[in-house]
Motif scaffolding. Structure first.
Motif, PDB file in Angstrom:
ATOM      1  N   ARG A 104     -16.191  -2.358  -6.341  1.00 19.97           N
ATOM      2  CA  ARG A 104     -15.188  -1.750  -5.461  1.00 19.97           C
ATOM      3  C   ARG A 104     -13.936  -2.619  -5.518  1.00 19.97           C
ATOM      4  NH1 ARG A 104     -14.823   1.431  -0.632  1.00 19.97           N
ATOM      5  NH2 ARG A 104     -17.089   1.663  -0.499  1.00 19.97           N
ATOM      6  N   CYS A 105     -12.772  -1.996  -5.688  1.00 16.51           N
ATOM      7  CA  CYS A 105     -11.508  -2.714  -5.750  1.00 16.51           C
ATOM      8  C   CYS A 105     -10.881  -2.794  -4.363  1.00 16.51           C
ATOM      9  CB  CYS A 105     -10.541  -2.022  -6.707  1.00 16.51           C
ATOM     10  SG  CYS A 105     -11.143  -1.955  -8.402  1.00 16.51           S
ATOM     11  N   THR A 106     -10.560  -3.987  -3.930  1.00 21.26           N
ATOM     12  CA  THR A 106     -10.023  -4.206  -2.591  1.00 21.26           C
ATOM     13  C   THR A 106      -8.550  -4.591  -2.654  1.00 21.26           C
ATOM     14  OG1 THR A 106     -10.659  -6.540  -2.592  1.00 21.26           O
ATOM     15  CG2 THR A 106     -12.284  -4.961  -1.778  1.00 21.26           C
ATOM     16  N   ALA A 107      -7.871  -4.444  -1.546  1.00 22.31           N
ATOM     17  CA  ALA A 107      -6.452  -4.787  -1.480  1.00 22.31           C
ATOM     18  C   ALA A 107      -6.272  -6.303  -1.522  1.00 22.31           C
ATOM     19  CB  ALA A 107      -5.842  -4.233  -0.196  1.00 22.31           C
ATOM     20  N   ALA A 108      -5.245  -6.747  -2.234  1.00 26.07           N
ATOM     21  CA  ALA A 108      -4.844  -8.153  -2.248  1.00 26.07           C
ATOM     22  C   ALA A 108      -3.345  -8.204  -1.998  1.00 26.07           C
ATOM     23  CB  ALA A 108      -5.184  -8.804  -3.584  1.00 26.07           C
ATOM     24  N   GLN A 109      -2.916  -9.052  -1.100  1.00 25.10           N
ATOM     25  CA  GLN A 109      -1.503  -9.165  -0.750  1.00 25.10           C
ATOM     26  C   GLN A 109      -0.887 -10.277  -1.594  1.00 25.10           C
ATOM     27  OE1 GLN A 109       0.188  -7.106   1.293  1.00 25.10           O
ATOM     28  NE2 GLN A 109       2.058  -8.193   0.731  1.00 25.10           N
ATOM     29  N   HIS A 110      -0.246  -9.889  -2.686  1.00 25.13           N
ATOM     30  CA  HIS A 110       0.270 -10.869  -3.640  1.00 25.13           C
ATOM     31  C   HIS A 110       1.363 -10.178  -4.461  1.00 25.13           C
ATOM     32  CE1 HIS A 110      -0.030 -14.701  -5.689  1.00 25.13           C
ATOM     33  NE2 HIS A 110      -0.284 -14.148  -6.872  1.00 25.13           N
ATOM     34  N   SER A 111       1.647 -10.644  -5.654  1.00 27.20           N
ATOM     35  CA  SER A 111       2.568  -9.996  -6.578  1.00 27.20           C
ATOM     36  C   SER A 111       1.890  -9.929  -7.933  1.00 27.20           C
ATOM     37  CB  SER A 111       3.890 -10.776  -6.679  1.00 27.20           C
ATOM     38  OG  SER A 111       3.646 -12.110  -7.092  1.00 27.20           O
ATOM     39  N   SER A 112       2.505  -9.222  -8.896  1.00 30.10           N
ATOM     40  CA  SER A 112       1.872  -9.101 -10.205  1.00 30.10           C
ATOM     41  C   SER A 112       2.897  -8.719 -11.256  1.00 30.10           C
ATOM     42  CB  SER A 112       0.755  -8.047 -10.179  1.00 30.10           C
ATOM     43  OG  SER A 112       0.099  -7.948 -11.424  1.00 30.10           O
ATOM     44  N   GLY A 113       2.945  -9.513 -12.307  1.00 35.22           N
ATOM     45  CA  GLY A 113       3.783  -9.202 -13.458  1.00 35.22           C
ATOM     46  C   GLY A 113       3.064  -9.685 -14.690  1.00 35.22           C
ATOM     47  N   LEU A 114       3.223  -8.976 -15.791  1.00 35.68           N
ATOM     48  CA  LEU A 114       2.506  -9.324 -17.019  1.00 35.68           C
ATOM     49  C   LEU A 114       3.282 -10.350 -17.850  1.00 35.68           C
ATOM     50  CD1 LEU A 114       1.241  -5.742 -17.580  1.00 35.68           C
ATOM     51  CD2 LEU A 114      -0.238  -7.762 -17.540  1.00 35.68           C
ATOM     52  N   PRO A 115       2.607 -11.038 -18.773  1.00 33.08           N
ATOM     53  CA  PRO A 115       3.260 -12.104 -19.538  1.00 33.08           C
ATOM     54  C   PRO A 115       4.528 -11.695 -20.268  1.00 33.08           C
ATOM     55  CG  PRO A 115       0.890 -12.254 -19.817  1.00 33.08           C
ATOM     56  CD  PRO A 115       1.149 -10.982 -19.054  1.00 33.08           C
ATOM     57  N   ASP A 116       4.650 -10.413 -20.643  1.00 30.10           N
ATOM     58  CA  ASP A 116       5.867  -9.968 -21.341  1.00 30.10           C
ATOM     59  C   ASP A 116       6.967  -9.538 -20.378  1.00 30.10           C
ATOM     60  OD1 ASP A 116       4.903  -7.565 -20.380  1.00 30.10           O
ATOM     61  OD2 ASP A 116       4.613  -6.644 -22.347  1.00 30.10           O
ATOM     62  N   GLY A 117       6.730  -9.727 -19.063  1.00 32.37           N
ATOM     63  CA  GLY A 117       7.725  -9.378 -18.065  1.00 32.37           C
ATOM     64  C   GLY A 117       7.599  -7.968 -17.524  1.00 32.37           C
TER      65      GLY A 117
END
Length: 226
Positions: A104-117
């Motif tokens: 089960r996928c739960t909410a996470a309060q963070h940010s996200s960007g991939l290595p290529d931007g």
């Protein structure tokens, strides 16, 4: 369940005959210099979000192990561009039977960007359940009231929580998260790798012990049984 720590937020859980690797960041981590990627076996790779310190070795290990990668849609698309085809897209709130376990996928309060931007999609955590029990990996996150929902979904054997502060929860908030999600045993991750997230190990363990909880802060390469 057998838990092996590879540094930062990368760890392997062996359960019900399957090897689940989380957030592979090993080769760029100086604290994991004694860990060889060629020694790692995995049936599944679960990626919580797209930041470099959680996905750096994902493509290499997906290719070398043949593991199925579980991640959000944006990371799934990015992996496709890296010629990784054995992947399964999910997103926050989703649940799926993977055979050896239910995720089960739960909410996470963070940010996200991939290595290529490029955009990394929503950060996530995971609840893993099978006949051996269940555990929760929060991914990189702040303390959030959503964690109060977790005991409705699973009775946890343990939780894996970031404790390094600055970019994620620190010890104080991780302790509250453990109480919310009903975890008597916590494995701390996302600590000591960089100067921003160095912690006092004894102080951290004492805070959990005072609350009647157990905090493990494994050494890189260490295996513990939970």
């Amino acid at each position: 369940m057998q838990f092996t720590y590879y540094g930062h937020s990368c760890f392997l859980v062996e359960t019900a005959g399957s090897k689940l690797l989380f957030d592979p960041f090993i080769s760029p981590n100086p604290l994991a210099k004694d860990i060889s990627l060629s020694s790692i076996e995995a049936d599944f790779i679960l990626v919580s979000h797209g930041h470099f310190d959680h996905i750096a070795d994902c493509v290499t290990l997906a290719q070398s192990t043949g593991a199925k990668v579980i991640c959000n849609w944006e990371i799934f698309e990015w992996l496709g561009k890296q010629k990784i085809t054995n992947a399964h897209p999910m997103n926050t709130g989703g649940r799926r039977d993977m055979g050896p376990f239910n995720v089960r996928c739960t909410a996470a309060q963070h940010s996200s960007g991939l290595p290529d931007g490029s955009y990394g999609g929503n950060p996530m955590g995971f609840i893993i359940r099978n006949e051996e029990g269940s555990f929760y990996y929060s991914g990189d996150t702040a303390l959030t009231l959503d964690m109060q929902l977790i005991p409705r979904w699973a009775k946890l054997n343990f939780a894996v929580l970031p404790v390094g502060d600055n970019f994620t929860m620190g010890i104080e908030d991780a302790l509250e998260a453990a109480k919310m999600c009903g975890a008597g045993t916590v494995v701390g991750v996302h600590f000591d790798t960089f100067g921003y997230i160095k912690i006092d190990h004894e102080e951290a363990k004492a805070a959990f012990e005072k609350a009647g909880l157990t905090l493990h802060l494994p050494a890189v390469g260490e295996t513990i049984y939970l």
